[in-house]
Design a protein around this motif. Structure first.
Motif, mmCIF file in Angstrom:
data_model
loop_
_atom_site.group_PDB
_atom_site.id
_atom_site.type_symbol
_atom_site.label_atom_id
_atom_site.label_comp_id
_atom_site.label_asym_id
_atom_site.label_seq_id
_atom_site.Cartn_x
_atom_site.Cartn_y
_atom_site.Cartn_z
ATOM 1 N N SER A 138 0.833 -1.216 0.000
ATOM 2 C CA SER A 138 0.000 0.000 0.000
ATOM 3 C C SER A 138 0.861 1.257 0.000
ATOM 4 C CB SER A 138 -0.930 0.012 1.220
ATOM 5 O OG SER A 138 -1.880 -1.018 1.139
ATOM 6 N N LYS A 139 1.916 1.209 0.800
ATOM 7 C CA LYS A 139 2.813 2.368 0.893
ATOM 8 C C LYS A 139 3.499 2.631 -0.443
ATOM 9 C CE LYS A 139 6.838 4.125 3.382
ATOM 10 N NZ LYS A 139 7.840 3.862 4.445
ATOM 11 N N ILE A 140 3.986 1.561 -1.079
ATOM 12 C CA ILE A 140 4.684 1.728 -2.338
ATOM 13 C C ILE A 140 3.727 2.179 -3.442
ATOM 14 C CG2 ILE A 140 6.097 0.576 -4.082
ATOM 15 C CD1 ILE A 140 7.343 1.070 -1.256
ATOM 16 N N ARG A 141 2.523 1.638 -3.444
ATOM 17 C CA ARG A 141 1.550 2.056 -4.458
ATOM 18 C C ARG A 141 1.253 3.546 -4.346
ATOM 19 N NH1 ARG A 141 -4.203 -0.848 -4.689
ATOM 20 N NH2 ARG A 141 -4.319 0.124 -2.623
ATOM 21 N N SER A 142 1.121 4.032 -3.113
ATOM 22 C CA SER A 142 0.842 5.456 -2.929
ATOM 23 C C SER A 142 1.981 6.328 -3.446
ATOM 24 C CB SER A 142 0.573 5.764 -1.455
ATOM 25 O OG SER A 142 1.747 5.615 -0.681
ATOM 26 N N GLU A 143 3.214 5.809 -3.384
ATOM 27 C CA GLU A 143 4.364 6.541 -3.907
ATOM 28 C C GLU A 143 4.377 6.524 -5.437
ATOM 29 O OE1 GLU A 143 6.678 8.299 -2.463
ATOM 30 O OE2 GLU A 143 6.276 7.890 -0.351
ATOM 31 N N CYS A 144 3.899 5.425 -6.015
ATOM 32 C CA CYS A 144 3.921 5.271 -7.480
ATOM 33 C C CYS A 144 2.832 6.071 -8.177
ATOM 34 C CB CYS A 144 3.773 3.799 -7.857
ATOM 35 S SG CYS A 144 5.176 2.750 -7.425
ATOM 36 N N VAL A 145 1.697 6.265 -7.500
ATOM 37 C CA VAL A 145 0.560 6.912 -8.175
ATOM 38 C C VAL A 145 0.095 8.165 -7.447
ATOM 39 C CG1 VAL A 145 -0.226 4.759 -9.216
ATOM 40 C CG2 VAL A 145 -1.129 5.414 -6.981
ATOM 41 N N ASN A 146 1.010 8.857 -6.756
ATOM 42 C CA ASN A 146 0.593 10.084 -6.081
ATOM 43 C C ASN A 146 0.381 11.217 -7.086
ATOM 44 O OD1 ASN A 146 3.113 11.430 -6.581
ATOM 45 N ND2 ASN A 146 4.003 10.394 -4.813
ATOM 46 N N GLU A 147 -0.163 12.303 -6.605
ATOM 47 C CA GLU A 147 -0.533 13.425 -7.472
ATOM 48 C C GLU A 147 0.645 13.969 -8.258
ATOM 49 O OE1 GLU A 147 -1.691 17.757 -6.186
ATOM 50 O OE2 GLU A 147 -3.511 16.519 -6.114
ATOM 51 N N HIS A 148 1.802 14.042 -7.614
ATOM 52 C CA HIS A 148 2.970 14.606 -8.288
ATOM 53 C C HIS A 148 3.407 13.729 -9.461
ATOM 54 C CE1 HIS A 148 6.644 16.839 -8.884
ATOM 55 N NE2 HIS A 148 7.324 15.707 -8.844
ATOM 56 N N VAL A 149 3.432 12.416 -9.258
ATOM 57 C CA VAL A 149 3.826 11.498 -10.328
ATOM 58 C C VAL A 149 2.836 11.584 -11.489
ATOM 59 C CG1 VAL A 149 4.111 9.066 -10.968
ATOM 60 C CG2 VAL A 149 5.040 9.900 -8.804
ATOM 61 N N LEU A 150 1.540 11.587 -11.171
ATOM 62 C CA LEU A 150 0.520 11.675 -12.215
ATOM 63 C C LEU A 150 0.640 12.978 -12.997
ATOM 64 C CD1 LEU A 150 -2.591 10.314 -10.266
ATOM 65 C CD2 LEU A 150 -1.339 9.162 -12.069
ATOM 66 N N SER A 151 0.871 14.068 -12.286
ATOM 67 C CA SER A 151 1.013 15.364 -12.943
ATOM 68 C C SER A 151 2.235 15.389 -13.851
ATOM 69 C CB SER A 151 1.117 16.471 -11.887
ATOM 70 O OG SER A 151 1.291 17.733 -12.492
#
Length: 233
Positions: free
Chosen positions: A75-88
């Motif tokens: 869960s922690k790693i997924r949140s790092e992979c798909v956070n707002e900054h990465v998506l932007s």
């Protein structure tokens, strides 16, 4: 606009069978409000769907990549992979922001440059591709799109909470950790932060990141790397 949409589809390597889905994915709620359209004609519903698809795709990838890790780790790693900054950042790479239909008021308020807006549009695009094709096609698109942002070696680094580790070591010896953002560079929508970590006023680690959180974590990592390298706490 049709020509721009054609070029965009060529760039992302996916051509819509139903082009209206792409247009909806690019329609911000401010445009809908100013043009007295129905609320469901904005990209918000596609964003909702795309968010779920993205979580599933990345979740499955991490589940298969780390077969022995816990739910909390994944869960922690997924949140790092798909956070707002990465998506932007990905949205910017594919030129999505310049295609979004905004209301004039939102444009004047800088909506085109908000990370939240571009990340939402990317999720809407993913939702649109899912509806236009199949889960398998959408999965391949997502993994290709996020490929350079999902580095397994970096993920393993992310899994360590360096700030907590260095804090526990400092407390053991009665010392105090202090993080200071010493410099910021770049425009508001793409800043880089520089952080110094001091223990009892001595700088023990320096870090750089696209968010303050990442910069402080990297400063803590630098300090831990130094400690582990010297084998001397």
């Amino acid at each position: 606009m049709a020509e721009k949409l054609d070029l965009f589809q060529e760039k992302i390597g996916y051509y819509f069978k139903n082009i209206d889905l792409l247009k909806t994915a690019l329609t911000h709620s401010s445009y809908v409000n100013e043009n007295k359209m129905h609320h469901y004609e904005s990209n918000e519903r596609l964003e909702f769907l795309g968010d779920a698809v993205l979580d599933l795709v990345i979740g499955e990838f991490l589940y298969l990549t780390f077969p022995k890790e816990s739910e909390g780790y994944l869960s922690k790693i997924r949140s790092e992979c798909v956070n707002e900054h990465v998506l932007s950042k990905i949205s910017k790479e594919i030129g999505l922001g310049s295609l979004i239909y905004f209301g004039n008021g939102e444009i004047k308020n800088g909506g085109r440059f908000r990370e939240s807006t571009s990340s939402d549009a990317l999720e809407a695009l993913i939702g649109a591709i899912y509806l236009d094709s199949s889960f398998k096609t959408c999965e391949e698109f997502v993994l290709k799109l996020f490929g350079s942002h999902i580095n397994v070696s970096e993920i393993k680094t992310i899994s360590r909470d360096y700030k907590t580790e260095i804090q526990e070591i400092a407390q053991k010896y009665g010392k105090i950790c202090k993080y200071e953002i010493v410099k910021e560079e770049g425009p508001d929508n793409d800043k880089t932060f520089y952080c110094h970590l001091s223990i009892d006023d001595e700088i023990v680690g320096k870090g750089v990141g696209k968010t303050k959180k990442k910069a402080t974590q990297m400063a803590a990592k630098a300090a831990m790397d130094d400690l582990e390298g010297n084998k001397n706490v």
